[in-house]
Scaffold this active site. Sequence first.
Site, short mmCIF file in Angstrom:
data_model
loop_
_atom_site.label_atom_id
_atom_site.label_comp_id
_atom_site.label_asym_id
_atom_site.label_seq_id
_atom_site.Cartn_x
_atom_site.Cartn_y
_atom_site.Cartn_z
N ASP A 141 46.81 75.07 9.41
CA ASP A 141 46.64 76.38 10.17
C ASP A 141 47.26 76.23 11.60
O ASP A 141 46.75 75.37 12.26
CB ASP A 141 45.19 76.45 10.33
CG ASP A 141 44.91 77.76 11.00
OD1 ASP A 141 45.48 78.43 11.72
OD2 ASP A 141 43.54 78.07 10.86
N TYR A 186 35.14 70.16 17.16
CA TYR A 186 35.47 71.25 16.54
C TYR A 186 37.03 71.42 16.85
O TYR A 186 37.35 71.78 17.83
CB TYR A 186 34.73 72.42 16.63
CG TYR A 186 35.27 73.66 15.64
CD1 TYR A 186 35.26 73.29 14.40
CD2 TYR A 186 35.83 74.44 16.30
CE1 TYR A 186 35.72 74.24 13.45
CE2 TYR A 186 36.43 75.48 15.07
CZ TYR A 186 36.14 75.42 14.11
OH TYR A 186 36.68 76.41 13.34
N LYS A 231 38.08 73.94 10.65
CA LYS A 231 37.58 73.23 9.34
C LYS A 231 38.75 72.71 8.37
O LYS A 231 39.80 73.26 8.59
CB LYS A 231 36.66 74.26 8.70
CG LYS A 231 35.15 73.55 8.39
CD LYS A 231 34.25 74.13 7.53
CE LYS A 231 33.26 73.19 7.14
NZ LYS A 231 32.60 72.46 8.17
#
Length: 367
Positions: free
Chosen positions: A12, A229, A232
């Site tokens: 991503d 984070y 994901k």
Amino acid sequence: MARVTISVIKADIGSLAGHHIVPDQLLEVARTSLAEAKRKRDIVDFYVTAVGDDLQLIMTHKKGENSQDIHGLSWEIFKKATKVAKELGLYGAGQDLLSDAFSGNLRGMGPGFAEIEIEERPAEPFVVFMADKTEPGAFNLPMFKIFADPFNTAGLVISPRLHEGFIFEILDVHEGKVVELSSPEEMYDILALIGTPGRYIVRRVYTKGEKEVAAAVSTTKLSLIAGKYVGKDDPVAIVRAQSKFPALGEILEPFAMSHLVAGWMRGSHHGPLMPVSLTDARPSRFDGPPRVVGLGFNVKNGKLIGPSDLLSDVSFDRARAIANEIADYLRRHGPFMPHRLGPDEMEYTTLPEVLKKLQDRFKEVET
Ligand code: 13P
Ligand code: 13P
Ligand code: MG
Ligand code: MG
């Protein structure tokens, strides 16, 4: 017979309107670079696509798994596309590129990848699965059904070539260790592990005897790698089909049930894994629900034939309808578990700050 490696490498590196889709401008960057690599014979063939906000490079080449050349090429493409994503002001530009410098292999760098080096059969069909808004353990249940469940895979019972069963390689992401277990003999041990998909992940599946690779799943665990984070780790998988492997329909059958997976909004919610076409790989409702695409190919002398957009078939319409119902039902739970993930699994949390703020207001009571 020719040895060929199939590499599916994804990242991503920026998306349109939120964590939604990869715009054409980024796909173009990847296509142009891979066409050039093909012309220079660095790779044999390629197919570029996107599932949700993840850019997918599907490549065939002669360089084996974990090739510095192929990983380096992908890294350069992701960097180039990130530059364009920044110019366009896309959301999360460079999200999955965790390091500034490429050091020979993508492991631990952010992008996810599944690779298999194979001896091409005269006919070599395979499926590439790509999921968005979830984690690699999302493939545990389907992999189990495909390679170990006789109620899913008829061939395990009635085909002499599958009757012996398969070997599962399972990764413990916390310990960074793998274990090989044999199905059906150790089926209950396999299930005891992979029923915890946030920790134990089916990483590879092999045939017995010759130990030929049957499937591979990307197992990069972004949150653990980065210690914070950073997005994901939306997974990909490659599964070989037919003859000594499960039939195409046996590989797709598990996706007729949208099982619950971790991911969805802010990587912090359970939701149904909805099987969709490439056209419908545009997660939007509450950034989801999580979804999976399956592309069917053949490979001949390294050349890719296809793909067919397998889960676009009308026979998955009911699974989609049920997934939408499950999504409605789960959403009504709002911030409550088990829709919201447990405190250890959430990608976002305010709990430590809330507890700190309230520490003087908690009073001792008799319980
Ligand atoms: P931001 O907090 O960067 O807006 O990201 C939220 C989000 O979209 C995660 O799902
Ligand atoms: P991605 O992992 O697909 O970037 O989504 C992040 C997210 O938090 C969506 O709500
Ligand atoms: Mg994203
Ligand atoms: Mg994604």
